[in-house]
Scaffold this motif. Structure first.
Motif, mmCIF file in Angstrom:
data_model
loop_
_atom_site.group_PDB
_atom_site.id
_atom_site.type_symbol
_atom_site.label_atom_id
_atom_site.label_comp_id
_atom_site.label_asym_id
_atom_site.label_seq_id
_atom_site.Cartn_x
_atom_site.Cartn_y
_atom_site.Cartn_z
ATOM 1 N N LEU A 29 -33.300 -7.530 7.002
ATOM 2 C CA LEU A 29 -32.270 -6.890 7.812
ATOM 3 C C LEU A 29 -31.153 -7.899 8.079
ATOM 4 C CD1 LEU A 29 -34.371 -4.975 10.521
ATOM 5 C CD2 LEU A 29 -33.534 -4.139 8.321
ATOM 6 N N SER A 30 -29.926 -7.417 8.079
ATOM 7 C CA SER A 30 -28.799 -8.287 8.359
ATOM 8 C C SER A 30 -28.784 -8.634 9.852
ATOM 9 C CB SER A 30 -27.486 -7.589 7.984
ATOM 10 O OG SER A 30 -27.230 -6.517 8.887
ATOM 11 N N PRO A 31 -28.084 -9.703 10.235
ATOM 12 C CA PRO A 31 -28.008 -10.064 11.657
ATOM 13 C C PRO A 31 -27.510 -8.913 12.525
ATOM 14 C CG PRO A 31 -27.197 -11.866 10.307
ATOM 15 C CD PRO A 31 -27.430 -10.710 9.377
ATOM 16 N N ARG A 32 -26.526 -8.160 12.054
ATOM 17 C CA ARG A 32 -26.001 -7.050 12.839
ATOM 18 C C ARG A 32 -27.032 -5.926 12.945
ATOM 19 N NH1 ARG A 32 -21.053 -5.476 14.746
ATOM 20 N NH2 ARG A 32 -20.871 -7.716 15.075
ATOM 21 N N GLU A 33 -27.758 -5.654 11.849
ATOM 22 C CA GLU A 33 -28.807 -4.637 11.888
ATOM 23 C C GLU A 33 -29.906 -5.023 12.864
ATOM 24 O OE1 GLU A 33 -28.245 -3.084 7.264
ATOM 25 O OE2 GLU A 33 -29.819 -4.518 7.771
ATOM 26 N N LEU A 34 -30.234 -6.319 12.921
ATOM 27 C CA LEU A 34 -31.230 -6.800 13.876
ATOM 28 C C LEU A 34 -30.729 -6.647 15.307
ATOM 29 C CD1 LEU A 34 -32.548 -10.020 12.096
ATOM 30 C CD2 LEU A 34 -33.893 -8.004 12.699
ATOM 31 N N ASP A 35 -29.434 -6.923 15.530
ATOM 32 C CA ASP A 35 -28.852 -6.745 16.861
ATOM 33 C C ASP A 35 -28.959 -5.286 17.294
ATOM 34 O OD1 ASP A 35 -28.192 -9.404 17.068
ATOM 35 O OD2 ASP A 35 -26.149 -9.139 16.328
ATOM 36 N N VAL A 36 -28.582 -4.377 16.393
ATOM 37 C CA VAL A 36 -28.622 -2.942 16.690
ATOM 38 C C VAL A 36 -30.055 -2.495 16.968
ATOM 39 C CG1 VAL A 36 -28.262 -0.641 15.719
ATOM 40 C CG2 VAL A 36 -26.510 -2.390 15.428
ATOM 41 N N LEU A 37 -30.985 -2.930 16.130
ATOM 42 C CA LEU A 37 -32.380 -2.540 16.301
ATOM 43 C C LEU A 37 -32.946 -3.076 17.618
ATOM 44 C CD1 LEU A 37 -34.793 -1.088 15.150
ATOM 45 C CD2 LEU A 37 -35.385 -3.149 13.863
ATOM 46 N N GLY A 38 -32.573 -4.303 17.966
ATOM 47 C CA GLY A 38 -33.027 -4.872 19.228
ATOM 48 C C GLY A 38 -32.541 -4.059 20.422
ATOM 49 N N LEU A 39 -31.310 -3.574 20.358
ATOM 50 C CA LEU A 39 -30.765 -2.758 21.442
ATOM 51 C C LEU A 39 -31.422 -1.384 21.476
ATOM 52 C CD1 LEU A 39 -27.003 -3.766 21.104
ATOM 53 C CD2 LEU A 39 -28.578 -4.390 22.951
ATOM 54 N N GLY A 98 -33.738 0.633 24.527
ATOM 55 C CA GLY A 98 -33.414 1.950 25.061
ATOM 56 C C GLY A 98 -31.946 2.279 25.172
ATOM 57 N N PHE A 99 -31.066 1.480 24.567
ATOM 58 C CA PHE A 99 -29.635 1.769 24.637
ATOM 59 C C PHE A 99 -29.268 2.931 23.716
ATOM 60 C CE2 PHE A 99 -29.716 -2.645 26.096
ATOM 61 C CZ PHE A 99 -28.858 -2.587 27.184
ATOM 62 N N SER A 100 -28.292 3.727 24.130
ATOM 63 C CA SER A 100 -27.803 4.835 23.309
ATOM 64 C C SER A 100 -26.841 4.316 22.247
ATOM 65 C CB SER A 100 -27.082 5.857 24.188
ATOM 66 O OG SER A 100 -25.875 5.310 24.698
ATOM 67 N N TYR A 101 -26.487 5.189 21.288
ATOM 68 C CA TYR A 101 -25.545 4.795 20.241
ATOM 69 C C TYR A 101 -24.217 4.346 20.855
ATOM 70 C CZ TYR A 101 -28.610 6.969 16.739
ATOM 71 O OH TYR A 101 -29.666 7.294 15.924
ATOM 72 N N GLY A 102 -23.745 5.111 21.847
ATOM 73 C CA GLY A 102 -22.478 4.774 22.473
ATOM 74 C C GLY A 102 -22.520 3.431 23.177
ATOM 75 N N GLU A 103 -23.635 3.155 23.876
ATOM 76 C CA GLU A 103 -23.776 1.883 24.578
ATOM 77 C C GLU A 103 -23.852 0.718 23.593
ATOM 78 O OE1 GLU A 103 -26.220 3.461 28.518
ATOM 79 O OE2 GLU A 103 -27.295 2.987 26.669
ATOM 80 N N ILE A 104 -24.561 0.932 22.475
ATOM 81 C CA ILE A 104 -24.651 -0.111 21.454
ATOM 82 C C ILE A 104 -23.269 -0.399 20.871
ATOM 83 C CG2 ILE A 104 -25.585 -0.685 19.171
ATOM 84 C CD1 ILE A 104 -28.056 0.970 19.917
ATOM 85 N N ALA A 105 -22.514 0.666 20.626
ATOM 86 C CA ALA A 105 -21.170 0.498 20.071
ATOM 87 C C ALA A 105 -20.300 -0.343 21.002
ATOM 88 C CB ALA A 105 -20.535 1.873 19.837
ATOM 89 N N ARG A 106 -20.384 -0.083 22.306
ATOM 90 C CA ARG A 106 -19.578 -0.849 23.266
ATOM 91 C C ARG A 106 -20.040 -2.304 23.337
ATOM 92 N NH1 ARG A 106 -19.969 4.065 26.076
ATOM 93 N NH2 ARG A 106 -21.752 3.331 27.287
ATOM 94 N N LEU A 107 -21.338 -2.505 23.351
ATOM 95 C CA LEU A 107 -21.862 -3.869 23.454
ATOM 96 C C LEU A 107 -21.544 -4.699 22.218
ATOM 97 C CD1 LEU A 107 -25.358 -3.113 25.044
ATOM 98 C CD2 LEU A 107 -23.479 -4.343 26.129
#
Length: 230
Positions: free
Chosen positions: A166-176, A180-189
């Motif tokens: 997994l790429s670093p960004r994919e790992l960040d997204v998966l960790g969030l 329990g973060f939503s798609y919108g919250e992940i996008a903002r973070l």
């Protein structure tokens, strides 16, 4: 309940309600008509004249690309696994029915496999229990060798993050997602668009060979990706 689901689908611009039926016999008769086509089948298991599993099997036999979604009061592992074996791509317990089932259907059509957290926990607990029992059973030498090979493979899987699974960004997204973060919250973070978040999730689903967020978190944890990343 059926009227509630029908209304949700009928009000959604992206969906067309094909039929609303109350029995196995009525459903099979409707499906048998060549003029009727179905992309998604939403069914209960406990129907007045039989099991929704029969409807699922009948629908898939006639329409192989049909995607069944079960919504039922039955939350035990046997019914869930039987539904998956019959062809269901999602399983929602009636106690956790979403307010708008149409959005769940659209998410399933986009590649997700919706499953109630309670049911996912039960199935994963059963899986872990089965694995534990298997590891503690006396096995033949060949079976022991197979288990040893599997253990080596799993131990090595923990290095997946270093090998670029997994790429670093994919790992960040998966960790969030795991937190329990939503798609919108992940996008903002992450300071990216929701579409980009969905693209990352789709890519990591493919790399992990899973179909839902709960499966992705479970598989990544098993492989040691999330623990290493954290």
């Amino acid at each position: 309940m059926r009227d509630f689901f029908s209304g949700s689908v009928a009000r959604c611009p992206g969906l067309l309600l094909a039929a609303s039926l109350g029995t196995v016999a009525d459903a099979k008769a409707w499906l048998d008509d060549d003029a009727n086509k179905v992309d998604v089948l939403l069914t209960d298991l406990g129907l007045p004249d039989g099991s929704g599993l029969d409807v699922i099997r009948h629908a898939i036999r006639l329409h192989p690309r049909c995607e069944p979604l079960v919504i039922s009061m039955f939350g035990d592992e046997d019914n869930v696994l039987a539904s998956i074996e019959a062809g269901a791509l999602g399983y929602i317990h009636k106690d956790s029915t979403p307010d708008d089932i149409a959005q769940t259907i659209l998410a399933m059509r986009a590649g997700e496999s919706p499953i109630s957290p309670m049911i996912a926990r039960r199935v994963l607990s059963k899986y872990r229990s089965d694995q534990f029992n298997k590891q503690n059973m006396a096995v033949a030498p060949v079976k022991k060798a197979e288990q040893a090979i599997k253990k080596i493979a799993l131990d090595g899987a923990g290095d997946g993050a270093q090998h670029g699974l997994l790429s670093p960004r994919e790992l960040d997204v998966l960790g969030l997602i795991a937190r329990g973060f939503s798609y919108g919250e992940i996008a903002r973070l992450q300071e990216i668009s929701v579409h980009t978040v969905q693209t990352h999730i789709k890519n990591l689903y493919g790399k992990l060979s899973v179909h839902s967020k709960s499966e992705a978190v479970f598989e990544a944890t098993r492989m040691g990706l999330l623990s290493r990343h954290d």
